[in-house]
Motif scaffolding. Structure first.
Motif, PDB file in Angstrom:
ATOM      1  N   ASN A 152       0.140  12.008  -7.134  1.00  0.00           N
ATOM      2  CA  ASN A 152       1.256  12.471  -7.961  1.00  0.00           C
ATOM      3  C   ASN A 152       1.806  11.344  -8.831  1.00  0.00           C
ATOM      4  OD1 ASN A 152       1.261  15.107  -6.868  1.00  0.00           O
ATOM      5  ND2 ASN A 152       2.512  14.460  -5.133  1.00  0.00           N
ATOM      6  N   ASP A 153       1.633  10.101  -8.385  1.00  0.00           N
ATOM      7  CA  ASP A 153       2.137   8.931  -9.094  1.00  0.00           C
ATOM      8  C   ASP A 153       1.048   7.860  -9.134  1.00  0.00           C
ATOM      9  OD1 ASP A 153       3.572   6.869 -10.209  1.00  0.00           O
ATOM     10  OD2 ASP A 153       4.746   6.440  -8.398  1.00  0.00           O
ATOM     11  N   PRO A 154       0.156   7.923 -10.131  1.00  0.00           N
ATOM     12  CA  PRO A 154      -0.953   6.962 -10.189  1.00  0.00           C
ATOM     13  C   PRO A 154      -0.499   5.504 -10.157  1.00  0.00           C
ATOM     14  CG  PRO A 154      -1.301   8.739 -11.767  1.00  0.00           C
ATOM     15  CD  PRO A 154       0.088   8.913 -11.224  1.00  0.00           C
ATOM     16  N   ALA A 155       0.696   5.225 -10.639  1.00  0.00           N
ATOM     17  CA  ALA A 155       1.181   3.846 -10.649  1.00  0.00           C
ATOM     18  C   ALA A 155       1.330   3.301  -9.236  1.00  0.00           C
ATOM     19  CB  ALA A 155       2.514   3.768 -11.385  1.00  0.00           C
ATOM     20  N   SER A 156       1.594   4.191  -8.270  1.00  0.00           N
ATOM     21  CA  SER A 156       1.748   3.742  -6.886  1.00  0.00           C
ATOM     22  C   SER A 156       0.425   3.299  -6.284  1.00  0.00           C
ATOM     23  CB  SER A 156       2.362   4.858  -6.039  1.00  0.00           C
ATOM     24  OG  SER A 156       1.464   5.952  -5.915  1.00  0.00           O
ATOM     25  N   VAL A 157      -0.676   3.757  -6.870  1.00  0.00           N
ATOM     26  CA  VAL A 157      -2.013   3.378  -6.397  1.00  0.00           C
ATOM     27  C   VAL A 157      -2.512   2.146  -7.137  1.00  0.00           C
ATOM     28  CG1 VAL A 157      -4.405   4.153  -6.132  1.00  0.00           C
ATOM     29  CG2 VAL A 157      -2.521   5.777  -5.804  1.00  0.00           C
ATOM     30  N   ARG A 158      -2.072   1.981  -8.356  1.00  0.00           N
ATOM     31  CA  ARG A 158      -2.554   0.891  -9.207  1.00  0.00           C
ATOM     32  C   ARG A 158      -2.291  -0.482  -8.597  1.00  0.00           C
ATOM     33  NH1 ARG A 158      -0.250   2.808 -14.051  1.00  0.00           N
ATOM     34  NH2 ARG A 158      -1.671   4.563 -13.790  1.00  0.00           N
ATOM     35  N   ILE A 159      -1.316  -0.551  -7.726  1.00  0.00           N
ATOM     36  CA  ILE A 159      -0.986  -1.823  -7.084  1.00  0.00           C
ATOM     37  C   ILE A 159      -2.168  -2.386  -6.295  1.00  0.00           C
ATOM     38  CG2 ILE A 159      -0.084  -0.760  -4.965  1.00  0.00           C
ATOM     39  CD1 ILE A 159       2.063  -2.932  -4.924  1.00  0.00           C
ATOM     40  N   LEU A 160      -3.094  -1.494  -5.881  1.00  0.00           N
ATOM     41  CA  LEU A 160      -4.255  -1.951  -5.130  1.00  0.00           C
ATOM     42  C   LEU A 160      -5.156  -2.841  -5.986  1.00  0.00           C
ATOM     43  CD1 LEU A 160      -5.194   1.317  -3.193  1.00  0.00           C
ATOM     44  CD2 LEU A 160      -4.020  -0.703  -2.306  1.00  0.00           C
ATOM     45  N   ARG A 161      -5.080  -2.675  -7.322  1.00  0.00           N
ATOM     46  CA  ARG A 161      -5.838  -3.560  -8.209  1.00  0.00           C
ATOM     47  C   ARG A 161      -5.143  -4.910  -8.362  1.00  0.00           C
ATOM     48  NH1 ARG A 161      -6.473   1.201 -11.461  1.00  0.00           N
ATOM     49  NH2 ARG A 161      -8.620   1.947 -11.456  1.00  0.00           N
ATOM     50  N   GLU A 215      -7.257  -5.152   0.675  1.00  0.00           N
ATOM     51  CA  GLU A 215      -8.088  -5.540   1.815  1.00  0.00           C
ATOM     52  C   GLU A 215      -7.626  -4.859   3.100  1.00  0.00           C
ATOM     53  OE1 GLU A 215      -9.434  -9.683   4.074  1.00  0.00           O
ATOM     54  OE2 GLU A 215      -8.550  -9.751   2.073  1.00  0.00           O
ATOM     55  N   LEU A 216      -6.329  -4.588   3.202  1.00  0.00           N
ATOM     56  CA  LEU A 216      -5.796  -3.903   4.378  1.00  0.00           C
ATOM     57  C   LEU A 216      -6.019  -2.399   4.311  1.00  0.00           C
ATOM     58  CD1 LEU A 216      -2.349  -5.682   4.904  1.00  0.00           C
ATOM     59  CD2 LEU A 216      -4.391  -5.914   6.325  1.00  0.00           C
ATOM     60  N   VAL A 217      -5.852  -1.823   3.125  1.00  0.00           N
ATOM     61  CA  VAL A 217      -5.818  -0.361   2.968  1.00  0.00           C
ATOM     62  C   VAL A 217      -7.198   0.252   2.778  1.00  0.00           C
ATOM     63  CG1 VAL A 217      -5.024   1.483   1.432  1.00  0.00           C
ATOM     64  CG2 VAL A 217      -3.465  -0.374   2.069  1.00  0.00           C
ATOM     65  N   LEU A 218      -8.037  -0.383   1.980  1.00  0.00           N
ATOM     66  CA  LEU A 218      -9.268   0.283   1.544  1.00  0.00           C
ATOM     67  C   LEU A 218     -10.323   0.506   2.628  1.00  0.00           C
ATOM     68  CD1 LEU A 218      -9.800  -1.087  -2.073  1.00  0.00           C
ATOM     69  CD2 LEU A 218      -8.899   1.136  -1.339  1.00  0.00           C
ATOM     70  N   PRO A 219     -10.418  -0.322   3.684  1.00  0.00           N
ATOM     71  CA  PRO A 219     -11.415   0.003   4.709  1.00  0.00           C
ATOM     72  C   PRO A 219     -11.223   1.387   5.328  1.00  0.00           C
ATOM     73  CG  PRO A 219     -10.741  -2.269   4.938  1.00  0.00           C
ATOM     74  CD  PRO A 219      -9.831  -1.669   3.908  1.00  0.00           C
ATOM     75  N   ALA A 220      -9.988   1.777   5.618  1.00  0.00           N
ATOM     76  CA  ALA A 220      -9.730   3.111   6.167  1.00  0.00           C
ATOM     77  C   ALA A 220     -10.008   4.185   5.125  1.00  0.00           C
ATOM     78  CB  ALA A 220      -8.296   3.213   6.669  1.00  0.00           C
ATOM     79  N   VAL A 221      -9.650   3.910   3.862  1.00  0.00           N
ATOM     80  CA  VAL A 221      -9.924   4.865   2.789  1.00  0.00           C
ATOM     81  C   VAL A 221     -11.428   5.081   2.645  1.00  0.00           C
ATOM     82  CG1 VAL A 221      -9.782   5.261   0.291  1.00  0.00           C
ATOM     83  CG2 VAL A 221      -7.800   4.331   1.536  1.00  0.00           C
ATOM     84  N   ARG A 222     -12.187   3.993   2.635  1.00  0.00           N
ATOM     85  CA  ARG A 222     -13.649   4.098   2.500  1.00  0.00           C
ATOM     86  C   ARG A 222     -14.245   4.870   3.679  1.00  0.00           C
ATOM     87  NH1 ARG A 222     -17.057   1.535  -0.670  1.00  0.00           N
ATOM     88  NH2 ARG A 222     -15.444   0.049  -1.347  1.00  0.00           N
ATOM     89  N   SER A 223     -13.746   4.602   4.871  1.00  0.00           N
ATOM     90  CA  SER A 223     -14.229   5.315   6.055  1.00  0.00           C
ATOM     91  C   SER A 223     -13.961   6.811   5.941  1.00  0.00           C
ATOM     92  CB  SER A 223     -13.548   4.749   7.304  1.00  0.00           C
ATOM     93  OG  SER A 223     -13.938   5.464   8.455  1.00  0.00           O
ATOM     94  N   ASP A 224     -12.783   7.169   5.451  1.00  0.00           N
ATOM     95  CA  ASP A 224     -12.441   8.585   5.312  1.00  0.00           C
ATOM     96  C   ASP A 224     -13.287   9.255   4.235  1.00  0.00           C
ATOM     97  OD1 ASP A 224     -10.597   8.210   7.292  1.00  0.00           O
ATOM     98  OD2 ASP A 224      -8.840   8.280   5.996  1.00  0.00           O
ATOM     99  N   TYR A 225     -13.520   8.559   3.136  1.00  0.00           N
ATOM    100  CA  TYR A 225     -14.396   9.120   2.098  1.00  0.00           C
ATOM    101  C   TYR A 225     -15.805   9.331   2.657  1.00  0.00           C
ATOM    102  CZ  TYR A 225     -11.431   9.155  -2.070  1.00  0.00           C
ATOM    103  OH  TYR A 225     -10.468   9.462  -3.003  1.00  0.00           O
ATOM    104  N   ARG A 226     -16.270   8.395   3.454  1.00  0.00           N
ATOM    105  CA  ARG A 226     -17.593   8.582   4.074  1.00  0.00           C
ATOM    106  C   ARG A 226     -17.585   9.801   4.984  1.00  0.00           C
ATOM    107  NH1 ARG A 226     -20.764   4.476   8.281  1.00  0.00           N
ATOM    108  NH2 ARG A 226     -22.157   6.087   9.094  1.00  0.00           N
ATOM    109  N   GLU A 231      -2.946  -6.308  -6.174  1.00  0.00           N
ATOM    110  CA  GLU A 231      -2.665  -7.007  -4.917  1.00  0.00           C
ATOM    111  C   GLU A 231      -3.912  -6.973  -4.024  1.00  0.00           C
ATOM    112  OE1 GLU A 231       0.002  -8.648  -4.311  1.00  0.00           O
ATOM    113  OE2 GLU A 231       1.336  -7.936  -5.905  1.00  0.00           O
ATOM    114  N   PRO A 232      -4.838  -7.918  -4.193  1.00  0.00           N
ATOM    115  CA  PRO A 232      -6.085  -7.904  -3.405  1.00  0.00           C
ATOM    116  C   PRO A 232      -5.832  -7.923  -1.898  1.00  0.00           C
ATOM    117  CG  PRO A 232      -6.238  -9.481  -5.209  1.00  0.00           C
ATOM    118  CD  PRO A 232      -4.809  -9.026  -5.158  1.00  0.00           C
ATOM    119  N   GLY A 233      -4.783  -8.596  -1.462  1.00  0.00           N
ATOM    120  CA  GLY A 233      -4.488  -8.639  -0.035  1.00  0.00           C
ATOM    121  C   GLY A 233      -4.149  -7.270   0.513  1.00  0.00           C
ATOM    122  N   LEU A 234      -3.381  -6.498  -0.252  1.00  0.00           N
ATOM    123  CA  LEU A 234      -3.034  -5.136   0.166  1.00  0.00           C
ATOM    124  C   LEU A 234      -4.273  -4.252   0.170  1.00  0.00           C
ATOM    125  CD1 LEU A 234      -0.871  -3.063   0.910  1.00  0.00           C
ATOM    126  CD2 LEU A 234      -0.526  -2.665  -1.547  1.00  0.00           C
TER     127      LEU A 234
END
Length: 262
Positions: free
Chosen positions: A153-162, A169-180, A164-167
């Motif tokens: 609903n708010d793409p800007a809230s996701v853009r922070i992942l680009r 690194e914490l968030v994307l492993p679970a996201v990738r697992s769920d997409y798989r 903030e590499p540290g964030l």
């Protein structure tokens, strides 16, 4: 009516308590999500219903637990905890997006375990026979972030992942697992559920059309309803939709309680 307060587990977290609840609603989060996805909706469900959320591994306080990249294993693990609750627990299950398919597979396991399921609510997800053809889980982080932006609903809230590499690194492993989990899931045909199903879908969801949501009717031997709400894929997060969604859930669960009359 459940005679005792239910105990939470690593997988099951209480979001709303109810004394001697008539029904316990268990909510399965969308891909990349956590139990807090249902915090606001839980408060909109009627007073006779306790609400629990499922906490998948690899996020929030389970960040140290390895993500589970198999959708059926997510269902196995959550259903095992549900089946460990007292037999008089009147269960209903809700799931959104990936969570709808996990909820359906958990519902199959609950019924196979000899337990009655009061109702299954599935939101923002095509019926189980639909097979994803994408492979974002095998691609770069950029593809995952772009898809999260597409659905948000708010793409800007996701853009922070680009930014903030540290964030990321914490968030994307679970996201990738769920997409798989979603992209590799293939439905194994079987008997329809004995529980009724309500499918919820939004008017502008790029992942699920009302026609696709209507195909869930083939997965129950009981009643089926289809409800449409304004918004995009995460219409559940829009405050203006919460009262109507809460009312829909409350009415469906109240109608299933013995002795209830409209």
């Amino acid at each position: 009516m459940t005679a005792q307060r239910l105990t939470g587990t690593a997988w099951l977290r209480e979001l709303k308590s109810a004394p001697g609840p008539a029904t316990v609603l268990v909510c399965f989060p969308p891909g990349g999500g956590s139990v807090t996805a249902y915090r606001a909706l839980a408060q909109r469900v009627g007073s006779g219903t306790a609400v629990f959320g499922v906490q998948y591994p690899g996020r929030q306080d389970r960040l140290g637990d390895a993500p589970v990249p198999e959708l059926t294993e997510l269902a196995d693990r959550a259903a095992a905890d549900l089946l460990a609750w007292p037999r008089d627990t009147r269960l209903a299950i809700f799931g959104h997006s990936m969570g709808a398919t996990v909820a359906y597979e958990a519902a199959r396991r609950v019924e196979a375990g000899g337990r009655e399921l009061t109702h299954l609510f599935v939101s923002g997800r095509p019926a189980p026979a639909f097979a994803e053809t994408g492979s974002l889980h095998a691609g770069p982080d950029e593809g995952l972030i772009a898809d999260l932006e597409r659905l948000s609903n708010d793409p800007a809230s996701v853009r922070i992942l680009r930014d903030e590499p540290g964030l990321a690194e914490l968030v994307l492993p679970a996201v990738r697992s769920d997409y798989r989990a979603v992209e590799t899931y293939r439905h194994e045909p079987g008997a329809p559920l004995r529980a009724p199903i309500t499918a919820l879908v939004s008017s502008a969801d790029p992942t699920t059309s009302p026609a696709q949501a209507g195909e869930w009717r083939d997965y129950t031997a009981a009643g089926f309803d289809l409800a449409t709400f304004p918004g995009g894929h995460f219409y559940l997060d829009l405050p203006e939709n919460l009262p109507a969604i809460g009312d829909l859930i409350t009415r469906a669960l109240a109608a299933a309680v013995p002795g209830h009359s409209s």
